[in-house]
Design a protein around this motif. Structure first.
Motif, PDB file in Angstrom:
ATOM      1  N   ASN A  12      40.418  41.983  32.606  1.00  0.00           N
ATOM      2  CA  ASN A  12      41.368  41.708  33.495  1.00  0.00           C
ATOM      3  C   ASN A  12      42.624  41.106  32.692  1.00  0.00           C
ATOM      4  OD1 ASN A  12      40.294  42.382  35.891  1.00  0.00           O
ATOM      5  ND2 ASN A  12      39.295  40.460  36.048  1.00  0.00           N
ATOM      6  N   VAL A  13      42.307  40.748  31.670  1.00  0.00           N
ATOM      7  CA  VAL A  13      43.388  40.027  30.581  1.00  0.00           C
ATOM      8  C   VAL A  13      44.033  41.202  29.817  1.00  0.00           C
ATOM      9  CG1 VAL A  13      43.634  38.765  28.587  1.00  0.00           C
ATOM     10  CG2 VAL A  13      42.358  38.067  30.282  1.00  0.00           C
ATOM     11  N   TRP A  35      35.209  35.498  29.502  1.00  0.00           N
ATOM     12  CA  TRP A  35      35.022  35.921  30.932  1.00  0.00           C
ATOM     13  C   TRP A  35      34.198  34.800  31.642  1.00  0.00           C
ATOM     14  CZ3 TRP A  35      33.245  40.717  27.887  1.00  0.00           C
ATOM     15  CH2 TRP A  35      34.659  41.557  27.912  1.00  0.00           C
ATOM     16  N   ASP A  39      39.604  33.261  32.396  1.00  0.00           N
ATOM     17  CA  ASP A  39      40.093  34.182  33.210  1.00  0.00           C
ATOM     18  C   ASP A  39      39.493  33.678  34.801  1.00  0.00           C
ATOM     19  OD1 ASP A  39      37.302  35.022  33.309  1.00  0.00           O
ATOM     20  OD2 ASP A  39      37.910  37.017  33.379  1.00  0.00           O
ATOM     21  N   LEU A  45      44.297  33.236  33.477  1.00  0.00           N
ATOM     22  CA  LEU A  45      44.134  34.708  32.925  1.00  0.00           C
ATOM     23  C   LEU A  45      45.662  35.004  32.766  1.00  0.00           C
ATOM     24  CD1 LEU A  45      42.622  37.772  35.056  1.00  0.00           C
ATOM     25  CD2 LEU A  45      44.983  37.692  34.167  1.00  0.00           C
ATOM     26  N   ARG A  49      46.709  36.115  28.813  1.00  0.00           N
ATOM     27  CA  ARG A  49      47.539  37.515  28.670  1.00  0.00           C
ATOM     28  C   ARG A  49      48.811  37.215  27.869  1.00  0.00           C
ATOM     29  NH1 ARG A  49      48.124  39.920  33.683  1.00  0.00           N
ATOM     30  NH2 ARG A  49      46.252  40.621  33.613  1.00  0.00           N
TER      31      ARG A  49
END
Length: 84
Positions: A12-13, A35, A39, A45, A49
């Motif tokens: 998800n990043v 994880w 996030d 998150l 990123r």
């Protein structure tokens, strides 16, 4: 950056395509996110990123980096578009 698509098939990043859903506290070999911790919510998150992108999208585990890797293509897999 725009868009935000959560998908357990990808980190998800950074958008790294995963072979399996990661366990909590495993570390992404691409961006280095832990994880289930770094996030844990959308705000953390996005912060992780943004920092990863600002630092040049460096691979956390350089030995795992594919030869023709492209951060823009990888991020686009999760709906994140960067322009540099």
């Amino acid at each position: 950056m725009k868009g935000e698509k959560m998908n357990s098939e990808y980190c998800n990043v950074c958008g790294l395509k995963l072979d399996e859903i990661p366990s909590s506290f495993d570390i992404c070999p691409c961006c280095g996110v832990m994880w289930g911790y770094e996030d844990q919510n959308k705000r953390s998150l996005m912060k992780f990123r943004e920092e990863w992108i600002e630092k040049g999208c460096k691979w956390f585990d350089e030995e795992e980096r594919p030869n023709k890797w492209d951060a823009k293509v990888q991020l686009a897999q999760i709906g994140i578009y960067i322009y540099v």
